[in-house]
Each structure stands twice: as C-alpha cells, then as structure tokens.
Design a protein around this motif. Sequence first.
Motif, PDB file in Angstrom:
ATOM      1  N   ASP A  59      -2.769  16.235 -24.395  1.00  0.00           N
ATOM      2  CA  ASP A  59      -3.531  15.236 -24.800  1.00  0.00           C
ATOM      3  C   ASP A  59      -4.753  15.629 -25.208  1.00  0.00           C
ATOM      4  O   ASP A  59      -5.364  15.955 -24.347  1.00  0.00           O
ATOM      5  N   ASN A  61      -7.785  14.627 -25.910  1.00  0.00           N
ATOM      6  CA  ASN A  61      -8.503  13.706 -25.346  1.00  0.00           C
ATOM      7  C   ASN A  61      -8.284  14.102 -23.581  1.00  0.00           C
ATOM      8  O   ASN A  61      -9.743  14.303 -22.878  1.00  0.00           O
ATOM      9  N   ASP A  62      -7.425  14.011 -22.214  1.00  0.00           N
ATOM     10  CA  ASP A  62      -7.282  14.511 -21.373  1.00  0.00           C
ATOM     11  C   ASP A  62      -8.118  16.122 -21.105  1.00  0.00           C
ATOM     12  O   ASP A  62      -8.380  15.809 -20.214  1.00  0.00           O
ATOM     13  N   VAL A  64     -10.468  17.566 -23.620  1.00  0.00           N
ATOM     14  CA  VAL A  64     -11.145  17.307 -23.434  1.00  0.00           C
ATOM     15  C   VAL A  64     -12.448  17.176 -22.224  1.00  0.00           C
ATOM     16  O   VAL A  64     -13.410  17.841 -21.742  1.00  0.00           O
ATOM     17  N   LYS A  65     -11.630  16.384 -21.336  1.00  0.00           N
ATOM     18  CA  LYS A  65     -12.166  15.928 -20.566  1.00  0.00           C
ATOM     19  C   LYS A  65     -11.949  16.350 -18.564  1.00  0.00           C
ATOM     20  O   LYS A  65     -12.781  16.122 -18.059  1.00  0.00           O
ATOM     21  N   ASN A  84     -14.419  14.662 -32.154  1.00  0.00           N
ATOM     22  CA  ASN A  84     -14.526  12.860 -31.574  1.00  0.00           C
ATOM     23  C   ASN A  84     -13.150  12.775 -31.712  1.00  0.00           C
ATOM     24  O   ASN A  84     -12.039  13.413 -31.999  1.00  0.00           O
ATOM     25  N   VAL A  85     -12.995  11.330 -31.022  1.00  0.00           N
ATOM     26  CA  VAL A  85     -11.310  10.841 -30.465  1.00  0.00           C
ATOM     27  C   VAL A  85     -11.106  10.236 -32.291  1.00  0.00           C
ATOM     28  O   VAL A  85      -9.820  10.756 -32.648  1.00  0.00           O
ATOM     29  N   ASP A  86     -11.308   9.968 -32.879  1.00  0.00           N
ATOM     30  CA  ASP A  86     -11.445   9.730 -34.535  1.00  0.00           C
ATOM     31  C   ASP A  86     -11.212  10.608 -35.014  1.00  0.00           C
ATOM     32  O   ASP A  86      -9.242  10.575 -35.615  1.00  0.00           O
ATOM     33  N   TRP A  89     -10.608  16.066 -31.653  1.00  0.00           N
ATOM     34  CA  TRP A  89     -10.880  17.346 -30.091  1.00  0.00           C
ATOM     35  C   TRP A  89     -10.112  18.634 -30.707  1.00  0.00           C
ATOM     36  O   TRP A  89      -9.831  19.536 -31.427  1.00  0.00           O
ATOM     37  N   ASP A 104      -6.827  18.633 -31.895  1.00  0.00           N
ATOM     38  CA  ASP A 104      -5.356  17.902 -32.507  1.00  0.00           C
ATOM     39  C   ASP A 104      -5.089  18.492 -34.354  1.00  0.00           C
ATOM     40  O   ASP A 104      -6.029  18.254 -35.312  1.00  0.00           O
TER      41      ASP A 104
END
Length: 284
Positions: A59, A61-62, A64-65, A84-86, A89, A104
């Motif tokens: 994921d 998002n995970d 990047v976090k 970005n999220v939209d 990344w 992604d």
Amino acid sequence: IEQKYGTTLYLTGKGTRLFEKALLEQNITWHDFFQKARQYRGHLTRLDIAINDKWGLLDMNDLVKAVQEKRFWSKSKSYAVHGNVDDGWTVNFGKSPFVIRAYDKRKEQASKGFDTDVQNRVELELHQDKAEYVIDEWFDQHNNKTLTEITFDILYTYLWFTDNPIEEKLLKADRVRDTIESSVEPMPAWLLLTALGHKMKFVRQPKEQSIERIEKWVLESVVPSLAVLKKTGHWAEVIEAMNNAELSSEQQKLVKATMINAITQANQKLTINFEKPKKRYQEI
C-alpha cells in the motif's frame, strides 16, 4: 583518433514487448541475446528490472508513511517522496548508478489514459557497472541463480521496511542490517513481498505487431526524419528502398491478413465480387 562504429539499442517498456516478439520469432531468450551482445563487445549502460505487485501486497500510502516516520533502512542515505494520494505516490531510494523506486503503477497508467492489472511496481534502475553486475551474476554458472533470485537478493540487501521507527543508535551499529532484523519487527507487507519474490517468474510478454501500431510509430517517430530526407532531395532513395525491402515471413503474413480484411470489408460494403473468375469469357 580512429573512428569507432557501434549501435545503441534503447528500449522503452512497449519497445521491449515488441522486441521480445522479434526474439521469439528467432527462438532467442533474453539470456541468449545478452550473451550474443557480449560476444560482440556489447555492454549495458542501463538496466531496469520491474517487480509487479498485482495483488496489492503493498500500500503506497503505508510505504510513504513508513518513510516519513523513519521506519526503513536503506544502504543509500538518499531518498525522496513524490506525488500525492490522488495521483499516486512515488518513492525513490538512492541515486544513479543505482535507484530503487516504488510507485502506484495503476494510477500512473490511469493518468495516461491506460489500464493495467498491476497495482504497484518496485523497480531497480541500474546504470553502467551496476547493470553489468546483474548480467555477470546471471551468467555465473557457479551460483546458478535466476534473474528473479538475483533481483530479490539485491532488493533484500539494499532496502528494508519495519513496523516501528528505527533508533538512531541501531543505524550506527557495525552490522546495521543484522542488528535491525534482530531487534525491530519488519513491515508485514514488505516481508511478504520479499518472501514471495523467489517464487515469482521472469515473464516475457511479446506483443504482436499490428498495422495500426506500425502506423502510429511511423507517424510519431519516423515522419520527422522522412520529412528531412524529402526536403533535402533524398526521397527517391527512400521510395526505392521501400520497394526493394525484403519482408520477414511474419511481416508478409501481416500484409496478407490486412489485405484479406480490407477486401472482405469492401466486399460487404460495396457488394463487389473480388473472387477470381472460374471461366474465361470474351466480350461480344
């Protein structure tokens, strides 16, 4: 002082798929091709290896976090986060001659108007000696490793994600990687990806040529060069070369299939009989 002649072969992603079709027609694998290139003193200036995550193991998002919270270890101290999220990344680790990139893929393709069954991709971008190292390892008969095994060995050696932040003192240990693995839990998704890696296959996906694809390539890449030749008085040579060009069996099949399709469509629309007359006749 002596002029040296050579050839540079640059393949994009789509170009690679079409080139694989040419290799397949000659019953040549990538391994065979690189061996042949070496025989002619060929060398790699860049090699990109893609690991496709079609199952959504990662994921972004995970990931990047985890980077933002310092929950990773990399052999290179250089890293950067883009996107970005939209829009999706992209995270880069290292810089030339060796970069590991995670992004992604689905969102990246969607932004270009394409669809793909790949959700995320991890890429190894290797230049010069780094690229040659991978081929050397692949050719080494003593270790007998597949390209997939070599790829994941490199990935495992250079990058690791964890479930908790890594303390500064651990990053300064003599054997950093071993110390981190023994004291900090790994990120489950990254652990699973690297564990499954050795079960993945190096896949060839040769694409058939089509008249539409050839036409698009000519219009985008060849027409400007043809315009130069035409305006400088070399058009006659181009026409003569096209008239005398020898087509491969696959190209001849493509021409024949296209002509048959054109005749069939014309016959349906115009009701013209293209069949060869069965009997001779004379006009009265």
